[in-house]
Design an enzyme around this catalytic site. Structure first.
Site, PDB file in Angstrom:
ATOM      1  N   LYS A  23     -11.167  14.437   7.843  1.00 31.31           N
ATOM      2  CA  LYS A  23     -10.540  13.388   8.640  1.00 31.31           C
ATOM      3  C   LYS A  23      -9.104  13.693   9.053  1.00 31.31           C
ATOM      4  CE  LYS A  23     -13.247   9.371   7.226  1.00 31.31           C
ATOM      5  NZ  LYS A  23     -13.161   7.983   6.711  1.00 31.31           N
ATOM      6  N   ASP A  71     -12.808   3.143  11.344  1.00 26.81           N
ATOM      7  CA  ASP A  71     -12.675   2.493  10.034  1.00 26.81           C
ATOM      8  C   ASP A  71     -11.502   1.514  10.084  1.00 26.81           C
ATOM      9  OD1 ASP A  71     -14.763   3.844   8.783  1.00 26.81           O
ATOM     10  OD2 ASP A  71     -13.466   5.460   8.075  1.00 26.81           O
ATOM     11  N   SER A  81      -6.255   4.683  -3.392  1.00 27.82           N
ATOM     12  CA  SER A  81      -5.188   5.353  -2.640  1.00 27.82           C
ATOM     13  C   SER A  81      -5.732   6.486  -1.776  1.00 27.82           C
ATOM     14  CB  SER A  81      -4.119   5.892  -3.591  1.00 27.82           C
ATOM     15  OG  SER A  81      -4.685   6.792  -4.540  1.00 27.82           O
ATOM     16  N   MET A 107      -9.904   5.545   2.750  1.00 24.58           N
ATOM     17  CA  MET A 107     -10.262   4.187   3.124  1.00 24.58           C
ATOM     18  C   MET A 107      -9.166   3.211   2.730  1.00 24.58           C
ATOM     19  SD  MET A 107     -12.695   2.965   4.854  1.00 24.58           S
ATOM     20  CE  MET A 107     -12.921   1.304   5.486  1.00 24.58           C
TER      21      MET A 107
END
Length: 275
Positions: free
Chosen positions: A74, A110, A134, A137
């Site tokens: 990501k 998201d 942490s 997400m």
């Protein structure tokens, strides 16, 4: 629940894909269900890779329309795209790439899904909040809370490196444990309640769950986590991970195809994806 996808693949079929360290069938089933339902000439396939730059270059070179991005790619993919939109720049993390005639646009649905669900729930931004976790997400949740106007937010994370960094980045507090705190909104952004040894555990003390006005669990499988079960039927506002994953996938779908499914279509595709 079963369904047969009958559409044939031709040279004109548009390909969408996902990149993940551990590919699953959830996104594949969700998107292909809706392609069939809406009569769209698309197909969706999940992949993994050990060569991220080459994989993203292939999206551009082969005219692949879109790509869902999961961990551990990501953040690493950001340097390989052309345009980073606000949903991704807000958290320096990408979960969706859209190929616009060879120009790769990056988004994070998201973040957008969490922001939309907070808005739908009509939670008071003055509410005190605790976010457990942490990771990626948790970052999406914390950024969405900040951008929705929440100010009294505490990141609760045992990781003494990533926890303080996440909290400090968004102007919030960090604690390794919730302790005696009783926030109005509890958000679980950890794998607790998913599978394995923590499948039956709560991410917060029982007393804190009982005292909260609202709970939000990002865990999608199973949709009825211990936290959700503890809150359901008590009059609390409840937001589930199943809602998050369905909404973020629907946002991806709209970005890829230009078609926005109805709420009923999203619900049925989400149920099919988890069946």
């Amino acid at each position: 629940m079963s369904r047969t996808i009958t559409a044939s693949i031709t040279r004109d079929t548009r390909l969408c894909m996902s990149l993940s360290g551990r590919p699953s069938n959830i996104g594949t089933r969700f998107h292909n269900y809706l392609y069939d339902e809406l009569g769209l000439d698309f197909v969706y396939k999940a992949f993994t890779t050990t060569d991220l730059p080459a994989a993203i270059a292939a999206i551009r070179a082969l005219g692949i329309r879109g790509c869902g991005v999961s961990m551990p790619f990501k953040e690493a993919c950001i340097e390989h795209v052309d345009v980073v939109h606000s949903s991704a720049s807000a958290i320096d993390s990408v979960n969706t790439i859209v190929n616009e005639d060879g120009e790769l646009h990056a988004y994070n649905t998201d973040y957008q899904a969490v922001a939309d669900l907070l808005l739908r729930a009509r939670l008071d931004p003055a509410t005190t909040v605790a976010v457990a976790g942490s990771g990626g997400m948790a970052k999406a949740v914390v950024a969405a809370l900040r951008d929705a106007g929440f100010r009294a937010v505490t990141v609760v994370a045992r990781n003494r490196r990533s926890g303080p960094v996440l909290a400090r980045t968004y102007g919030f507090e960090w604690r390794p444990e919730l302790g005696d705190g009783r926030p109005g909104l509890l958000v679980n952004a950890t794998p607790i309640g998913m599978t394995g040894p923590d499948a039956a555990a709560l991410p917060f003390p029982e007393e804190a769950v009982a005292a909260a006005d609202a709970v939000f669990d990002v865990v999608a499988m199973p949709p009825d986590t211990p936290l959700i079960r503890a809150a359901t039927g008590t009059g609390k506002t409840v937001i589930t991970g199943a809602e998050v994953i369905a909404l973020q996938a629907a946002e991806q779908f709209a970005l890829y195809t230009g078609v926005r499914p109805t709420d009923d279509q999203i619900r049925r595709a989400s149920e099919f994806s988890r069946s």
